[in-house]
Each structure stands twice: as structure tokens, then as C-alpha cells.
Design an enzyme around this catalytic site. Structure first.
Site, mmCIF file in Angstrom:
data_model
loop_
_atom_site.group_PDB
_atom_site.id
_atom_site.type_symbol
_atom_site.label_atom_id
_atom_site.label_comp_id
_atom_site.label_asym_id
_atom_site.label_seq_id
_atom_site.Cartn_x
_atom_site.Cartn_y
_atom_site.Cartn_z
ATOM 1 N N ASP A 1 0.824 -1.213 0.000
ATOM 2 C CA ASP A 1 0.000 0.000 0.000
ATOM 3 C C ASP A 1 0.859 1.264 0.000
ATOM 4 O O ASP A 1 0.513 2.273 0.624
ATOM 5 C CB ASP A 1 -0.943 -0.011 1.213
ATOM 6 C CG ASP A 1 -2.154 0.902 1.029
ATOM 7 O OD1 ASP A 1 -2.557 1.120 -0.127
ATOM 8 O OD2 ASP A 1 -2.697 1.395 2.034
ATOM 9 N N ASP B 1 -11.183 0.400 6.582
ATOM 10 C CA ASP B 1 -10.250 0.634 5.483
ATOM 11 C C ASP B 1 -9.121 1.570 5.898
ATOM 12 O O ASP B 1 -8.091 1.656 5.223
ATOM 13 C CB ASP B 1 -10.981 1.265 4.296
ATOM 14 C CG ASP B 1 -12.069 0.373 3.745
ATOM 15 O OD1 ASP B 1 -11.818 -0.826 3.568
ATOM 16 O OD2 ASP B 1 -13.187 0.886 3.489
ATOM 17 N N ASP C 1 -4.228 -5.364 -4.242
ATOM 18 C CA ASP C 1 -3.738 -4.026 -4.607
ATOM 19 C C ASP C 1 -2.308 -4.009 -5.143
ATOM 20 O O ASP C 1 -1.848 -2.963 -5.614
ATOM 21 C CB ASP C 1 -3.819 -3.034 -3.437
ATOM 22 C CG ASP C 1 -5.237 -2.817 -2.932
ATOM 23 O OD1 ASP C 1 -6.190 -3.248 -3.620
ATOM 24 O OD2 ASP C 1 -5.393 -2.229 -1.849
#
Length: 311
Positions: free
Chosen positions: A104, A285, A143
């Protein structure tokens, strides 16, 4: 010396097919495994006097939800124990490998991951070995292929190499596992770009790819996106959809947005190979949206109730 992309694609094409003894994990089991220690189940158990507990357990905690695995030195044993518990009930567990270095990196809410390329290779090989011949479904690094745009070229090359290695290890060490590389969602990277990256990362070595992980796009939107990705892959690969929070579609924003709702629980088919709850409903999140003080990865009962009610 060949460019990295050429090396990656060549390596992918030269890998052997799945072992002859490989079987469908769906056919080897009698339904999806329900983790008794998922975050919502544990919260409901520990807060039985709370007026929200029964609803959370009934609507979320009692459902099959993927378990996410991160940076742990004992990953082989942890994965072996988890898949062993599912196998003992003749059920199919869904696991998420989530430990890529610089995880991330562009968004920043769910940072972390292995400390080096070498550490990741050791970790993912141990993860696959922990499953062994037991039936399982694995989502590989949500991701990771999409969240590359802010990275340097060297970082991108390292990441693609690690994902390629991961697909090789699942092919080699976990023959009865359906593994899926994450391909983002309908509102993120365009289909042609993500198809190119999937090929670089070795999607040919595994079952297919996943879409909508931790996002909110409807199942029909996700099917359309996945079909578009397949049209650019050069071959048609099975795909799975995260339906955990897509009951009301994507709305506005991606971080704990209001008005989202639980989607269809885990099932075989439904327009994809599998519909799965990959994201745990009620887990934040990040410290934003309707949970401005709840860190990423932390269960919040108010978020869970919002998803039950669609509010």
C-alpha cells in the site's frame, strides 16, 4: 541481457503445468469454511451483552469470510493449522496472502509487508508449503498490481518478480489450491494495463485473478470489468469477485463510505467462478470516512451494523 518484462514472460511460459495429481478444491470439499475466530465472530462472542452482537454474529460472523495473513515468521505453521482445521470439517478455506514489501505504498493506510525481496520469497514459499495438498483458495496480494503507479521502475520490477515467484510456489507446492492474483476493481486501473501486469506476474501459472477486493462495485460491474481484463490477457482465466460490501454498489469514495451494504455471501458461480467475502465486513479501510479514528485492519461494530443496514 533481456529486459525484465521479457524475462518474466519467458519464465512464465516455460513453467510446467500443474502437477498431475491436482484436483479442484471445490470438488474436494463440501462448502466454504466459516472461521470461528474471524474479527466479527470474536467481537460478538466477547460482547454478548451488546445489543449489536446478535445481529453482527448472525449477518457476518456466521458467514464464510477470508482470513488475511501478514508478516509472521511462523507462517507455514499458522497456514497449516488453519487449512488443517478447515480440512478436518471437509470445508474450503479462503486465505489472503498480504505481505508484499512496500505494501500500500501509494495510499499509505495499510502499510507494512516483508522487509526485503528475499524475506518475501521465503515467506510466500512457506505459505504455499503450509497449505500443501489440502484444498484451499488463495487471493494473492490485494492491490499489489494496481498500487504501483507511484513506485520507481526498480521497485516495480522487484514487485513483479516477487509475484511471479509467488505464482510459481503455489503451482509447485499447493497443487489443490485455486490461487488468484488480485486485479483491482472496475474503477481503478484500466483493463488493458492490468492484463499486461497480470501476464508479467505469472497469472498463467495459477487458476486466475480476483476483482473488487475491499471495494464496492456491483457484481455485474465486476463481471464486466473481469471480462474486459480477459479480453486483453490473450487467454480466458477464471475470476472471483469480492462481494462482501457491494450490495449497494460503489457510491462515492473507497474508505469506509456511508451507504454501503453487505453483498451475496460466498457461493460457487454467480457470474464468476466464485463470489467471496474477501474483505471482512466491519473491518476499517483506514482512519477515514464513517470511521475517522479506526485504523486500517481494525474491526468496528458500528461499521458492521452500517453494512447490515445499508446506511
Amino acid at each position: 541481457m533481456k529486459p525484465l518484462v521479457a524475462v518474466l514472460v519467458t519464465a512464465t511460459l516455460l513453467l510446467p503445468a500443474a502437477p498431475a495429481g491436482a484436483a479442484s478444491p471445490i470438488g474436494l470439499t463440501s462448502g466454504f469454511y466459516v472461521n470461528p475466530d474471524s474479527a466479527p465472530a470474536v467481537w460478538a462472542r466477547n460482547n454478548s451483552g451488546d445489543s449489536r452482537a446478535a445481529r453482527i454474529q448472525s449477518s457476518i460472523g456466521s458467514k464464510p469470510i477470508a482470513r488475511w495473513f501478514g508478516n509472521d515468521a511462523n507462517i507455514a505453521t499458522i497456514v497449516a493449522n488453519y487449512t488443517g482445521a478447515a480440512d478436518g470439517q471437509d470445508k474450503l478455506p479462503v486465505l489472503v496472502a498480504y505481505n508484499i514489501p512496500d505494501r500500500d505504498i501509494c495510499a499509505g493506510h495499510s502499510g507494512g509487508g516483508a522487509g526485503s525481496v528475499g524475506a518475501y520469497r521465503t515467506w510466500i514459499a512457506s505459505f504455499a508449503a503450509g497449505i500443501g495438498t489440502k484444498p484451499a483458495v488463495v487471493i494473492i496480494e490485494p492491490d499489489a498490481l494496481n498500487g504501483m503507479d507511484c513506485m520507481t521502475q526498480a521497485q516495480k520490477e522487484d514487485r513483479l518478480g516477487m509475484l511471479l515467484y509467488a505464482t510459481q510456489k503455489f503451482q509447485e507446492k499447493a497443487p489443490n489450491t485455486y490461487a488468484y492474483l488480485d486485479a483491482g476493481n472496475a474503477g481503478w486501473t484500466n483493463a488493458s494495463t492490468i492484463a499486461y501486469r497480470l501476464n508479467q506476474a505469472g497469472v498463467a501459472n495459477i487458476r486466475g485473478f480476483s476483482v473488487n477486493v475491499s471495494n464496492f462495485y456491483t457484481t455485474s460491474e465486476s463481471i464486466s470489468y473481469a471480462n474486459s481484463v480477459n479480453s486483453y490477457l490473450g487467454t480466458t482465466k477464471p475470476f472471483v469477485i469480492d462481494t462482501s460490501r457491494n450490495g449497494n454498489g460503489h457510491g462515492t469514495g473507497w474508505c469506509n463510505p456511508a451507504g454501503r451494504k453487505l453483498g451475496v455471501p460466498a457461493q460457487v458461480g454467480g457470474g464468476a467462478e466464485l463470489l467471496l467475502w474477501v474483505k471482512t465486513p466491519g473491518v476499517s479501510d483506514g482512519p477515514c470516512g464513517t470511521a475517522p479514528t479506526t485504523p486500517a485492519g481494525t474491526f468496528n461494530p458500528d461499521l458492521a451494523v452500517r453494512l447490515i443496514d445499508g446506511s
